[in-house]
Design a protein around this motif. Structure first.
Motif, short mmCIF file in Angstrom:
data_model
loop_
_atom_site.label_atom_id
_atom_site.label_comp_id
_atom_site.label_asym_id
_atom_site.label_seq_id
_atom_site.Cartn_x
_atom_site.Cartn_y
_atom_site.Cartn_z
N GLU A 102 -1.44 4.25 40.67
CA GLU A 102 -1.15 3.09 39.83
C GLU A 102 -0.05 2.08 40.33
OE1 GLU A 102 -0.91 4.28 35.68
OE2 GLU A 102 0.52 6.00 36.27
N ARG A 103 -0.23 1.09 39.85
CA ARG A 103 1.09 0.13 40.26
C ARG A 103 1.29 -0.75 38.90
NH1 ARG A 103 1.90 -4.65 44.55
NH2 ARG A 103 3.87 -4.97 44.06
N LYS A 104 2.54 -0.99 38.37
CA LYS A 104 2.95 -1.77 37.51
C LYS A 104 4.10 -3.06 37.87
CE LYS A 104 1.78 1.50 33.79
NZ LYS A 104 2.39 2.17 32.92
N THR A 105 3.78 -3.98 37.36
CA THR A 105 4.63 -4.96 37.55
C THR A 105 5.04 -5.67 36.26
OG1 THR A 105 3.30 -6.85 38.15
CG2 THR A 105 4.05 -5.55 39.93
N TYR A 110 -7.59 -3.05 36.00
CA TYR A 110 -6.71 -4.06 36.21
C TYR A 110 -6.23 -4.79 34.94
CZ TYR A 110 -4.67 -8.71 37.54
OH TYR A 110 -3.83 -9.80 37.65
N ARG A 111 -5.02 -5.19 34.62
CA ARG A 111 -4.54 -5.69 33.45
C ARG A 111 -3.69 -6.97 33.80
NH1 ARG A 111 -3.30 -1.35 28.66
NH2 ARG A 111 -5.48 -0.74 28.66
N HIS A 112 -3.58 -7.95 33.30
CA HIS A 112 -2.76 -9.28 33.55
C HIS A 112 -2.30 -9.59 32.35
CE1 HIS A 112 -0.90 -12.58 35.42
NE2 HIS A 112 -1.37 -13.45 34.49
N THR A 113 -1.01 -9.69 31.98
CA THR A 113 -0.29 -10.28 30.92
C THR A 113 -0.16 -11.52 30.84
OG1 THR A 113 0.65 -8.01 30.76
CG2 THR A 113 1.83 -9.62 29.28
N VAL A 132 4.15 -8.25 35.08
CA VAL A 132 2.75 -9.14 34.54
C VAL A 132 1.53 -8.25 34.86
CG1 VAL A 132 3.69 -11.13 33.97
CG2 VAL A 132 2.76 -10.71 36.33
N ASP A 133 1.40 -7.45 35.83
CA ASP A 133 0.03 -6.91 36.26
C ASP A 133 0.29 -5.45 36.24
OD1 ASP A 133 -1.12 -9.44 36.91
OD2 ASP A 133 -0.06 -9.57 38.73
N SER A 134 -0.65 -4.94 36.05
CA SER A 134 -0.95 -3.21 36.27
C SER A 134 -2.20 -2.99 37.04
CB SER A 134 -0.62 -2.57 35.15
OG SER A 134 -1.65 -2.72 34.00
N TRP A 135 -2.39 -2.15 37.92
CA TRP A 135 -3.48 -1.59 38.72
C TRP A 135 -3.52 -0.19 38.39
CZ3 TRP A 135 -0.34 -5.16 40.73
CH2 TRP A 135 -0.76 -6.45 40.86
#
Length: 92
Positions: free
Chosen positions: A52-55, A86-89, A57-60
């Motif tokens: 997983e990767r989180k930024t 996938y999520r985008h805030t 505004v985004d997370s995979w």
């Protein structure tokens, strides 16, 4: 023999995923085994890989899980699954 080949392929995929980690991604590998002997002989194997990767505004999130179980010479559990998310805030 086919069952062992599947498990080795799943394990090799997990090891590759952990070894070839891209920058910013966190990857984990889980393995489990249980065996009993006595009145009944049982074997249960589990394996999974999660990356997983989180930024801001985004997370995979990607993963693979598998389970295998047998009692004596009979297979009681055999399954595998893969997932991705996938999520985008959006902030206002």
């Amino acid at each position: 023999m086919v069952k062992q080949t599947r498990w080795l392929a799943l394990l090799a995929t997990g090891m590759f995923a952990v070894g070839a980690q891209a920058e910013g991604f966190k990857t984990s590998l889980s393995l489990g085994a249980t065996a009993t002997d006595g009145n009944s002989e049982t074997l249960t194997l589990t394996a999974g890989v999660l990356t997983e990767r989180k930024t801001d505004v985004d997370s995979w999130r990607f993963g693979v899980d598998g389970q295998y179980g047998e009692v004596g010479a009979s297979t009681t559990n055999e399954q595998a699954k893969a997932f991705a998310g996938y999520r985008h805030t959006i902030s206002g």
